[in-house]
Design a protein around this motif. Structure first.
Motif, PDB file in Angstrom:
ATOM      1  N   ARG A 296      10.156  -2.626   1.295  1.00  0.00           N
ATOM      2  CA  ARG A 296       9.917  -1.880   0.067  1.00  0.00           C
ATOM      3  C   ARG A 296      11.236  -1.683  -0.665  1.00  0.00           C
ATOM      4  NH1 ARG A 296       7.416   2.636   2.364  1.00  0.00           N
ATOM      5  NH2 ARG A 296       9.504   3.409   2.706  1.00  0.00           N
ATOM      6  N   PRO A 297      11.276  -1.927  -1.980  1.00  0.00           N
ATOM      7  CA  PRO A 297      12.522  -1.651  -2.717  1.00  0.00           C
ATOM      8  C   PRO A 297      12.822  -0.158  -2.694  1.00  0.00           C
ATOM      9  CG  PRO A 297      10.939  -2.884  -4.070  1.00  0.00           C
ATOM     10  CD  PRO A 297      10.200  -2.416  -2.851  1.00  0.00           C
ATOM     11  N   ARG A 298      14.092   0.172  -2.633  1.00  0.00           N
ATOM     12  CA  ARG A 298      14.486   1.584  -2.630  1.00  0.00           C
ATOM     13  C   ARG A 298      14.272   2.190  -4.013  1.00  0.00           C
ATOM     14  NH1 ARG A 298      14.110   3.303   2.200  1.00  0.00           N
ATOM     15  NH2 ARG A 298      15.429   2.270   3.711  1.00  0.00           N
ATOM     16  N   LEU A 299      13.785   3.405  -4.034  1.00  0.00           N
ATOM     17  CA  LEU A 299      13.544   4.083  -5.304  1.00  0.00           C
ATOM     18  C   LEU A 299      14.850   4.250  -6.091  1.00  0.00           C
ATOM     19  CD1 LEU A 299      11.484   5.552  -7.127  1.00  0.00           C
ATOM     20  CD2 LEU A 299      11.999   7.644  -5.867  1.00  0.00           C
ATOM     21  N   GLU A 300      15.938   4.522  -5.362  1.00  0.00           N
ATOM     22  CA  GLU A 300      17.197   4.808  -6.059  1.00  0.00           C
ATOM     23  C   GLU A 300      17.714   3.595  -6.841  1.00  0.00           C
ATOM     24  OE1 GLU A 300      16.520   5.215  -2.838  1.00  0.00           O
ATOM     25  OE2 GLU A 300      18.288   4.987  -1.556  1.00  0.00           O
TER      26      GLU A 300
ATOM     27  N   PRO B 148       0.529   8.587   0.520  1.00  0.00           N
ATOM     28  CA  PRO B 148      -0.268   9.537  -0.254  1.00  0.00           C
ATOM     29  C   PRO B 148      -0.812  10.689   0.591  1.00  0.00           C
ATOM     30  CG  PRO B 148      -1.346   7.371  -0.172  1.00  0.00           C
ATOM     31  CD  PRO B 148      -0.004   7.220   0.468  1.00  0.00           C
TER      32      PRO B 148
ATOM     33  N   PHE C  63      14.085  13.445  -2.875  1.00  0.00           N
ATOM     34  CA  PHE C  63      13.116  13.451  -3.974  1.00  0.00           C
ATOM     35  C   PHE C  63      11.830  14.146  -3.520  1.00  0.00           C
ATOM     36  CE2 PHE C  63       9.625  11.754  -6.462  1.00  0.00           C
ATOM     37  CZ  PHE C  63      10.077  12.019  -7.743  1.00  0.00           C
TER      38      PHE C  63
ATOM     39  N   MET D 255       7.799   9.457   1.921  1.00  0.00           N
ATOM     40  CA  MET D 255       7.646   9.781   0.502  1.00  0.00           C
ATOM     41  C   MET D 255       6.556   8.933  -0.130  1.00  0.00           C
ATOM     42  SD  MET D 255      10.163   8.961  -2.624  1.00  0.00           S
ATOM     43  CE  MET D 255       9.000   7.925  -3.515  1.00  0.00           C
ATOM     44  N   TYR D 256       6.350   7.738   0.399  1.00  0.00           N
ATOM     45  CA  TYR D 256       5.427   6.768  -0.191  1.00  0.00           C
ATOM     46  C   TYR D 256       3.991   6.926   0.316  1.00  0.00           C
ATOM     47  CZ  TYR D 256       9.561   4.461  -1.973  1.00  0.00           C
ATOM     48  OH  TYR D 256      10.720   4.194  -2.652  1.00  0.00           O
TER      49      TYR D 256
ATOM     50  N   PRO E 131       2.078   4.337  -4.304  1.00  0.00           N
ATOM     51  CA  PRO E 131       1.965   5.795  -4.165  1.00  0.00           C
ATOM     52  C   PRO E 131       3.310   6.512  -4.346  1.00  0.00           C
ATOM     53  CG  PRO E 131       0.666   4.729  -2.478  1.00  0.00           C
ATOM     54  CD  PRO E 131       1.466   3.646  -3.152  1.00  0.00           C
ATOM     55  N   GLY E 132       4.396   5.840  -4.007  1.00  0.00           N
ATOM     56  CA  GLY E 132       5.729   6.425  -4.236  1.00  0.00           C
ATOM     57  C   GLY E 132       6.010   6.538  -5.722  1.00  0.00           C
TER      58      GLY E 132
ATOM     59  N   MET F 183      -5.243   5.525  -3.143  1.00  0.00           N
ATOM     60  CA  MET F 183      -3.931   6.113  -3.454  1.00  0.00           C
ATOM     61  C   MET F 183      -4.063   7.419  -4.235  1.00  0.00           C
ATOM     62  SD  MET F 183      -1.974   2.666  -4.707  1.00  0.00           S
ATOM     63  CE  MET F 183      -2.089   1.139  -3.764  1.00  0.00           C
ATOM     64  N   GLY F 184      -5.280   7.788  -4.594  1.00  0.00           N
ATOM     65  CA  GLY F 184      -5.467   8.949  -5.459  1.00  0.00           C
ATOM     66  C   GLY F 184      -5.471   8.501  -6.909  1.00  0.00           C
TER      67      GLY F 184
ATOM     68  N   LEU G 182       4.164   9.333  -7.314  1.00  0.00           N
ATOM     69  CA  LEU G 182       4.804  10.641  -7.119  1.00  0.00           C
ATOM     70  C   LEU G 182       5.962  10.837  -8.097  1.00  0.00           C
ATOM     71  CD1 LEU G 182       4.700  13.075  -5.085  1.00  0.00           C
ATOM     72  CD2 LEU G 182       6.520  11.921  -3.833  1.00  0.00           C
ATOM     73  N   ALA G 183       6.561   9.711  -8.516  1.00  0.00           N
ATOM     74  CA  ALA G 183       7.828   9.777  -9.262  1.00  0.00           C
ATOM     75  C   ALA G 183       7.643   9.643 -10.773  1.00  0.00           C
ATOM     76  CB  ALA G 183       8.772   8.686  -8.741  1.00  0.00           C
TER      77      ALA G 183
ATOM     78  N   GLU H 138       7.877  11.687 -13.115  1.00  0.00           N
ATOM     79  CA  GLU H 138       8.905  12.369 -13.907  1.00  0.00           C
ATOM     80  C   GLU H 138      10.147  11.498 -14.098  1.00  0.00           C
ATOM     81  OE1 GLU H 138       8.457  14.950 -10.742  1.00  0.00           O
ATOM     82  OE2 GLU H 138      10.593  15.164 -10.298  1.00  0.00           O
ATOM     83  N   ILE H 139      10.429  10.635 -13.144  1.00  0.00           N
ATOM     84  CA  ILE H 139      11.596   9.745 -13.280  1.00  0.00           C
ATOM     85  C   ILE H 139      11.345   8.750 -14.419  1.00  0.00           C
ATOM     86  CG2 ILE H 139      12.900   7.885 -12.163  1.00  0.00           C
ATOM     87  CD1 ILE H 139      12.655   9.417  -9.544  1.00  0.00           C
TER      88      ILE H 139
ATOM     89  N   PHE I 250      17.976   9.518  -0.562  1.00  0.00           N
ATOM     90  CA  PHE I 250      17.504   9.769  -1.929  1.00  0.00           C
ATOM     91  C   PHE I 250      16.001  10.043  -1.929  1.00  0.00           C
ATOM     92  CE2 PHE I 250      15.710   8.523  -5.978  1.00  0.00           C
ATOM     93  CZ  PHE I 250      16.610   8.988  -6.921  1.00  0.00           C
ATOM     94  N   GLU I 251      15.271   9.213  -1.218  1.00  0.00           N
ATOM     95  CA  GLU I 251      13.810   9.334  -1.205  1.00  0.00           C
ATOM     96  C   GLU I 251      13.356  10.636  -0.524  1.00  0.00           C
ATOM     97  OE1 GLU I 251      12.887   4.531  -1.318  1.00  0.00           O
ATOM     98  OE2 GLU I 251      13.317   5.501   0.590  1.00  0.00           O
TER      99      GLU I 251
ATOM    100  N   GLN J 296       1.882  13.224   0.874  1.00  0.00           N
ATOM    101  CA  GLN J 296       2.037  13.946  -0.398  1.00  0.00           C
ATOM    102  C   GLN J 296       0.988  15.059  -0.489  1.00  0.00           C
ATOM    103  OE1 GLN J 296       1.726  10.838  -3.362  1.00  0.00           O
ATOM    104  NE2 GLN J 296       3.490   9.731  -2.581  1.00  0.00           N
ATOM    105  N   ARG J 297      -0.252  14.738  -0.085  1.00  0.00           N
ATOM    106  CA  ARG J 297      -1.319  15.739  -0.144  1.00  0.00           C
ATOM    107  C   ARG J 297      -1.077  16.858   0.877  1.00  0.00           C
ATOM    108  NH1 ARG J 297      -5.794  11.247   0.316  1.00  0.00           N
ATOM    109  NH2 ARG J 297      -4.939   9.993  -1.356  1.00  0.00           N
TER     110      ARG J 297
ATOM    111  N   SER K  14       0.821  -1.214   0.000  1.00  0.00           N
ATOM    112  CA  SER K  14       0.000   0.000   0.000  1.00  0.00           C
ATOM    113  C   SER K  14       0.847   1.252   0.000  1.00  0.00           C
ATOM    114  CB  SER K  14      -0.931  -0.015   1.223  1.00  0.00           C
ATOM    115  OG  SER K  14      -1.768  -1.147   1.156  1.00  0.00           O
ATOM    116  N   ASP K  15       2.110   1.129   0.357  1.00  0.00           N
ATOM    117  CA  ASP K  15       3.024   2.272   0.353  1.00  0.00           C
ATOM    118  C   ASP K  15       3.880   2.329  -0.903  1.00  0.00           C
ATOM    119  OD1 ASP K  15       2.263   3.291   2.715  1.00  0.00           O
ATOM    120  OD2 ASP K  15       3.947   2.544   3.878  1.00  0.00           O
TER     121      ASP K  15
END
Lengths: 199, 194
Positions: free
Chosen positions: A184-188, B80, B122, B77-78, A96-97, A130-131, A100-101, A103-104, B118-119, B83-84, A92-93
């Motif tokens: 959760r896997p790291r975004l980087e 929602p 971002f 960051m994750y 949503p990350g 999640m929107g 947000l990303a 643009e990447i 990093f997160e 973010q709002r 669930s987390d």
């Protein structure tokens, strides 16, 4: 005898401790998230490897359309994000990350396909929390987990692994992360994999 | 030696009772209670170190921050909801900075629960967050603060020579920024009289 008793005690204690720590990562969605506790980190055997042609699939999308992997051939890099189950803490987390990303993904000319073995109504209700998601969410519900199985990431309990695949425009798998299901896997790490597509 | 199994069992029962209760002890800090201690990593940007007054520190603690009240936002960051909420917390920062009665006395920090540097960066860039944000990669701060859901807001009274005391502790969006500022500013004026 002593060793036997000690082993039993230690095993029981670890189970108990796992249960306690299993309650730690639920951050969102108020009390609507089911916490399955700490699971075996991975529980499947990959059937593909980096450099292989990605197995094609066609799955229903939340919009009602059917989406095939090969429709992006020659056009876009593709990131497949398999998550184990809707309404669970880490999953669930995660999306949503990525939401947000965007643009990447745009920067590396990539699209994201989120895939779960849940059915469409479940995925609809879950992702509404999640929107508005910019990426497509696909259901690998029926035949149950067939795509996850073809990639070798279907767990013995019927869930998919928490796995990321980066597939280039030629349909070749360039990155695989079958992640510890509890984390959760790291975004980087994903960003680095996308960066390497251009090299 | 024949007592070994019963001794082992006693130790085992003790640990079973002790560890889960010790882990479960971390609750969200309640108003009126002392803020549990945790180490905050050094700010990545000089402007953040300057804002907090923690230049040249390896890591720091709330009492090192040059402010009478510190607002701590636990976010991810994750998440929602976070973010709002981000543009609204930026507005809160601007309200504080543009009010001569509050500027320098109330400061904000964000703690990214389970987020890597990093997160956090971002998130900060995405929302142009003007106040310092810190990664809590391994959930260490998050666990100390009771593993709260996000976004979570804690306001701490940070008087010199006093232990930092929680004056506000709530999950979720701050509904009315002006009411919130009015509420915590009362503490500021009462502290001035002490």
């Amino acid at each position: 005898m002593k060793r036997k008793i000690a082993s039993i005690l230690i095993a029981f204690y670890l189970v108990l401790v796992s249960f306690v720590f299993a309650q730690t990562h639920s951050l969102s969605f108020k009390d609507e998230i089911y916490n399955p506790g700490i699971l075996k980190p991975t529980d499947s055997v990959l059937k593909v490897k980096v450099g292989d042609k990605a197995p094609n699939f066609t799955l229903p999308c939340l919009s009602g359309k059917k989406i095939s992997l090969h429709q992006f051939l020659g056009g876009k890099n593709v990131v497949l994000s398999f998550v184990p189950a809707a309404w669970t803490p880490v999953c669930s987390d995660q999306w949503p990350g990525y939401n947000l990303a965007k643009e990447i993904f745009d920067q590396y000319d990539a699209i994201l396909l989120g895939i779960s073995v849940d059915n469409i109504p479940t995925l609809y209700a879950w992702t509404r929390q999640m929107g508005d998601l910019w990426f497509r969410v696909l259901s690998d519900f029926w035949p149950h987990g067939q795509v996850a199985s073809e990639y070798g990431i279907l767990r013995s309990d019927g869930m998919a692994e928490r796995a990321l695949f980066v597939i280039d425009k030629k349909g070749i798998i360039r990155y695989i992360d079958v992640h510890n299901i509890n984390e959760r896997p790291r975004l980087e790490a994903l960003v680095k994999a996308l960066e390497e597509l251009g090299q | 030696m024949k007592y070994w199994p019963s001794l082992a069992l006693s130790i085992f029962v003790f640990f079973c009772l002790w560890l889960p209760s010790s882990v479960g002890q971390a609750k969200a800090p309640a108003p009126g209670k002392l803020l549990p201690r945790f180490e905050i990593p050094p700010p990545q940007r000089p402007i953040d170190a300057q804002y907090l007054g923690v230049q040249d520190k390896e890591s720091f603690w709330i009492t090192d921050i040059d402010a009478q009240l510190v607002i701590i936002e636990i976010f991810s960051m994750y998440c929602p909801f976070c973010q709002r909420e981000a543009p609204r917390i930026n507005e809160l920062y601007e309200k504080i900075e543009s009010d001569p009665q509050l500027k320098g006395k109330i400061k904000i920090i964000g703690v990214g629960a389970g987020n890597s540097p990093f997160e956090v960066n971002f998130f900060r860039k995405k929302f142009n967050v003007p106040f310092p944000m810190f990664p809590d990669n391994d959930f260490a701060i998050h666990k100390t603060l009771g593993e709260v859901r996000t976004p979570y807001f804690i306001v701490v009274s940070n008087l010199p020579d006093h232990c930092p005391t929680v004056i506000y502790s709530k999950l979720g969006s701050i509904k009315n920024m002006d009411e919130f500022l009015k509420h915590i500013s009362k503490k500021l004026s009462s502290e001035a009289q002490e």
